[in-house]
Design an enzyme around this catalytic site. Sequence first.
Site, mmCIF file in Angstrom:
data_model
loop_
_atom_site.group_PDB
_atom_site.id
_atom_site.type_symbol
_atom_site.label_atom_id
_atom_site.label_comp_id
_atom_site.label_asym_id
_atom_site.label_seq_id
_atom_site.Cartn_x
_atom_site.Cartn_y
_atom_site.Cartn_z
ATOM 1 N N GLY A 302 0.813 -1.218 0.000
ATOM 2 C CA GLY A 302 0.000 0.000 0.000
ATOM 3 C C GLY A 302 0.841 1.260 0.000
ATOM 4 N N ASP A 348 17.056 -9.463 3.743
ATOM 5 C CA ASP A 348 16.969 -9.061 5.145
ATOM 6 C C ASP A 348 17.352 -7.584 5.229
ATOM 7 O OD1 ASP A 348 17.138 -8.652 7.856
ATOM 8 O OD2 ASP A 348 18.256 -10.483 8.271
ATOM 9 N N CYS A 422 3.261 0.513 14.001
ATOM 10 C CA CYS A 422 1.856 0.483 14.421
ATOM 11 C C CYS A 422 1.766 0.048 15.881
ATOM 12 C CB CYS A 422 1.033 -0.443 13.529
ATOM 13 S SG CYS A 422 1.677 -2.118 13.438
#
Length: 561
Positions: A302, A348, A422
């Site tokens: 997104g 990574d 978040c």
Amino acid sequence: SDGNAKWLAPAKAKKPQPKRNHVELSSDGEVEEGSWEMEEDEDGSSEEMVDDYGASSSDEEELLPIEKAALKQKPDKEALSEDDSEEEEEAEEAGKQKMGQKEEEGPDLQLNLDIDEQFKLPTSEEIEKEDILFISEPPDLHVIHQRIQGNMEVLQDFGVKREEGRSRQEYLALLRRDMAAYYSYSDFLLAKLMDIFPLPELVNFLEANEVPRPVTIRTNTLKTRRRDLAQALINRGVNLDPLGKWSKTGLVIYDSTVPIGATPEYLAGHYMLQGASSLLPVMALAPQENERILDMCCAPGGKTSYIAQLMKNTGMILANDSSAERLRSVVGNLHRLGVTNAVVSNCDGRQFPKVLGGFDRVLLDAPCSGTGVISKDPAVKTNKDEMDILRCAHLQKELILSAIDSVNAASETGGYIVYCTCSIMVEENEWVVDYALKKRNVRLVATGLDFGKEGFTRFKDRRFHPSLKSTRRFYPHTHNMDGFFIAKLKKFSNAIPQAQKDEGPAVEAAAPPTVPNTVISEPPPKKKKREGSKAEEEQKLPQPALKKKRSLQAQRRPLKA
């Protein structure tokens, strides 16, 4: 003039009060003789009966027996109904009087309750009994909720409302226990939240996590305009509004008659289902056209597609993620949305400066504990502990150093790093950014977002850099979006500070010193000890044996080579 004039004329006799009588019907349906005679006949009274039309009982001979019986039962029913209606009226009047008394006494009674029934802490025995009952039966949530409210009132005015001999810690311990039971949180996580939020705000945060966030979509301006997309969705039966003044592409969906993730517009790539808080990091990054940008943890794509549409498909975006499975959704979304300037990689992030560097801007949406998205994943309430938070913080410190090292400080238009999570934990946000400020030549700059709460500059016994005020926090109970943290860093030198030159680009990310058993001490130099012990042994050996030993060592050296 006919024969009916006699019984149509009004009778002069008064209606006597009828008494109850019993009518018995025979098997063939006729009234038995004498079964409907009145009790007055037994007393010898000869007063005539008058029916509803004013006719005397002598005229009843013309009626059928069943009709006569019905006429005699009718007055009884009317008398009964009159008695019942009188009783109901009396009951209503009595009820109104009682209600009036209650209304008059209401305020006084309420004041008395407020004065007399103050919140009292339960004893330890009562708490033990509740714990035993919780094992066999579910807790009474109504009682717990009332106790939470009473406890909050006492804590807000503790000096006046507290019990004698009871400390604030006892009230807080009970509140934490009750909130954990009522909202189904672990004791560890609730203690962390109580450290972050004031008590009234904590309740609002917990309540907001019980409600899902509104569904939001982002218009893909590579293919359409927001106005055209909104009109197309409205025609399909979607109820929507612009997301807010701060976003030019977002739309909030209230309800829909069609599935939002399967409309022709979605399949054509006209919009992306994306949370409102996920738009903010890209807005803070502010990518420019023809730049080289790294999205270090890009799944599900997104933010990457939002960067591409802001850059108008110019320049280059390296979309990286360590999970190959999650990269499938990234590739699918980029194809659907028409992104052509992205390269997808599976590396990574901690090894990234060695793989490729020299980017103008880097977006790091670091993996975290997810304490800001509890409404999406309620399992976070109970499955996180201290080690999970520290493990995330350690990984985030390594990733942010890698992100800083991947940026070119000499870039004409860039040199910026946006770090976001978040999570609302201080260990994963301000603590990590403060660590980066000490380890690399970066400084915090304004995010460009005109709303959101300032980051912490002090937390419990920790003191962070004053510039952490420029970071931004977003909460579900204040902004109606997922909990989020955003920090924007500007790199002013590619040189690594002198104290950190011996380290790799992002090797060491020590855990907080306040947490026990997290700092690993370096083992003693074993080589030196071995060399010292050999020298001592050689001194103890006699001269011929020492010469023999050295000659054997000289013979073995070529073999080793």
